[in-house]
Design an enzyme around this catalytic site. Sequence first.
Site, PDB file in Angstrom:
ATOM      1  N   GLU A   7       0.829  -1.071  -0.107  1.00 49.89           N
ATOM      2  CA  GLU A   7      -0.140   0.065   0.057  1.00 49.89           C
ATOM      3  C   GLU A   7       0.915   1.329   0.131  1.00 49.89           C
ATOM      4  O   GLU A   7       1.757   1.453   0.942  1.00 49.89           O
ATOM      5  CB  GLU A   7      -0.955  -0.063   1.367  1.00 49.89           C
ATOM      6  CG  GLU A   7      -1.528   1.226   1.404  1.00 49.89           C
ATOM      7  CD  GLU A   7      -1.844   1.680   2.860  1.00 49.89           C
ATOM      8  OE1 GLU A   7      -1.696   0.780   3.625  1.00 49.89           O
ATOM      9  OE2 GLU A   7      -2.717   2.642   3.189  1.00 49.89           O
ATOM     10  N   ASP A  59      -0.616  -1.106   5.920  1.00 50.84           N
ATOM     11  CA  ASP A  59      -0.380  -0.552   7.399  1.00 50.84           C
ATOM     12  C   ASP A  59      -1.632  -1.091   8.481  1.00 50.84           C
ATOM     13  O   ASP A  59      -2.680  -1.567   7.853  1.00 50.84           O
ATOM     14  CB  ASP A  59      -0.644   0.911   7.367  1.00 50.84           C
ATOM     15  CG  ASP A  59       0.882   1.672   7.001  1.00 50.84           C
ATOM     16  OD1 ASP A  59       1.629   1.000   7.288  1.00 50.84           O
ATOM     17  OD2 ASP A  59       0.678   2.605   6.348  1.00 50.84           O
ATOM     18  N   ASP A  80      -3.749   0.410  10.002  1.00 51.26           N
ATOM     19  CA  ASP A  80      -4.675   1.423  10.175  1.00 51.26           C
ATOM     20  C   ASP A  80      -5.995   1.331   9.373  1.00 51.26           C
ATOM     21  O   ASP A  80      -6.075   0.124   8.611  1.00 51.26           O
ATOM     22  CB  ASP A  80      -4.042   2.759   9.964  1.00 51.26           C
ATOM     23  CG  ASP A  80      -3.447   3.077   8.593  1.00 51.26           C
ATOM     24  OD1 ASP A  80      -3.991   2.243   7.717  1.00 51.26           O
ATOM     25  OD2 ASP A  80      -2.795   4.086   8.143  1.00 51.26           O
ATOM     26  N   ASP A 111      -6.854   2.858   6.805  1.00 45.26           N
ATOM     27  CA  ASP A 111      -6.715   2.798   5.114  1.00 45.26           C
ATOM     28  C   ASP A 111      -6.257   1.366   4.722  1.00 45.26           C
ATOM     29  O   ASP A 111      -6.749   0.710   3.951  1.00 45.26           O
ATOM     30  CB  ASP A 111      -5.771   3.746   4.795  1.00 45.26           C
ATOM     31  CG  ASP A 111      -6.461   5.129   4.666  1.00 45.26           C
ATOM     32  OD1 ASP A 111      -7.891   4.781   4.808  1.00 45.26           O
ATOM     33  OD2 ASP A 111      -5.779   6.282   4.456  1.00 45.26           O
TER      34      ASP A 111
END
Length: 640
Positions: free
Chosen positions: A428, A505, A507, A509
């Site tokens: 990503e 990640d 998180d 996203d």
Amino acid sequence: MAKKNTYNAESISVLEGLEAVRKRPGMYIGSVSRKGLNHLIYEIVDNAVDEHLAGFCSFIQVTLEADGSCTVKDNGRGIPVDLHEKGVSAERLVFTTLHAGGKFDDSVYKTSGGLHGVGSSVVNALSVYLDIQVSRDGFIHHDHYERGIPTLELNQGLLPVIGKTKETGTCINFLPDPEIFEKTRFSATEVKSRLHETAYLNPELTILFEDRRGESPEVSEFHEPEGIVGFIRDLNKNTEVLHEPVYLKGENEGITVEAAFQFTNEFRENVLGFCNNIYNAEGGTHLTGFKTTFTSVMNNYARELGILKEKDPNFTGTDIRNGMTAVVSIKHPAPRFEGQTKTKLDNQDASRATGKVVGEQIVLYLDRNLETLKSILSCAEKAAKIRKTEERAKTNLLTKQKYSFDSNGKLANCEKKDPSQCEIFIVEGDSAGGSAKTARDRNYQAILPIRGKILNVEKATIDKVLANAEIKTMINAFGCGFSEGYGNDFDITKLRYDKIIIMADADVDGAHISTLLLTLFYRFMPELIYEGHVYIAMPPLYKAMPKKGKEEYLYDDKALERYRKRQKGPFTLQRYKGLGEMDAQQLWETTLNPDTRMLKRVEIEDARLASSVTEILMGSQVPPRKAFIYEHAKDAELDI
Ligand code: TSJ
């Protein structure tokens, strides 16, 4: 004398059969992964289900024993133990005769009742031991095998008797052979899910499941008097439904057809087919019959009600099944199967019979339930509208840029060409992608950066996803195409990488990207997951740097807690916010280097689970997805 000779010849072919099964187990049980392991239980249980279908068994008990073995017990008539014409107990023949070809053998079709009763000799051959007690005619008859070979002496061909009983039934205890299986721990989740499904398909059967491997034994009872209607309720339990489940049943050409369906407000369809209690992962003629008839009936209604005007084209089948959850279960006297995994029903009469029964019954129901009819048609209208918009978008796209899969975009490929040694990281973000390209071992590691924001469209429709240039590059890089529904252009033998590693990640996203990628794989390349090629990289959350001693990467908060307890002296803690924050050296150590990285294999053992998982994965909230990942985290492998 003649008898003895036949028996000798018989035992030679038994040994040959055993060797064949042990040499190529995948041919008989699909694989030697956990999926194949769990399959052993189903092969055994299916025999008891057959006894239920014959009308003699109401109860099956499945126990995962503390010692790693499995016990299956039923209250049927008991496997016949009397002398067979070959001069041995019939039971011996059941467990030593390899019935022509394996289930996964290309050359052979399954006949009557699927594969029932055929698998027990395969389970026997692949078990360290198999022990069986048959309660019948007032006695408990005993037999025992080791790696498929009988160890007990027969008395004039008959089994030893170890006790008296007033009951009847069969009880089998077996231990899968670690020489054969990669994993020898049965998956309770998978086994339970399959047993539950069996209970839905057999509403008069009760199945007791017990897992004695943990600290406190876990017991579940599956009894589903509502049958496939209960199945539908369960499949839809986390979604908003538009009406009560509809149930249809009938008989035609000697084929019994049952179907149940219910529409939800989700933009997807989930239609499952079963023949003689066996799930048909690749669908087949019963589903074709169901779908074709359903489409034509609903189009007729749409015209009658003026929803479609004279000039309007019909709704497509996909439009009409938008939001549908359905189970079609038929009983066929002589089913044939085709397809890559021999799970696609092939009998044309099944299509006719299903179409006929559904066509007759559905109008009886919908004529009396107009509200339901209207909800279904409004789903179709919505779907048709979206489809038309997308068709226009696609035409625009086609005129500008050819809709092809042969661009290589930003892929930084590896040098080696042998797929078994190659890995591809889907990363990503451009910055993390850049570091990964520097950090990797270019010999065997390929990097494909994917930008998050492109996909950061809530519930992006699959068409939009496929139109995405980076996704196209990805599918192109894998090399095996993709399959849409049952039209299959996917060829896993062309896969260019052994490991496909999603690197995102920890998180929101990142979760979103992994969600979309996994969903994409489930829908279009499910074999990638079944065959264990998909992994999620687990970059650490922290790096602990003690004043004295070695630096350490910590992968989650639990690890940090443990570290705090065991670390006596002072230490500095670095918290990583994202992959982008690591330099190339750190990225190599934490995420790329096979000696130090942590990978989690994405494991879904069955397509039936995939649909509900997809739902969890597709959902917009992050927490359920986390729960999914964590549930499977016990399968996480420290890849060292
Ligand atoms: F319980 C079990 F799952 F472990 C299991 C049950 C495993 C296996 C391999 C078989 C069975 C099983 C078989 N349960 N019940 C039967 N029934 C027969 O094999 C049977 C009994 C009677 C007659 C008859 O005609 O009298 C015919 C059959 C096939």
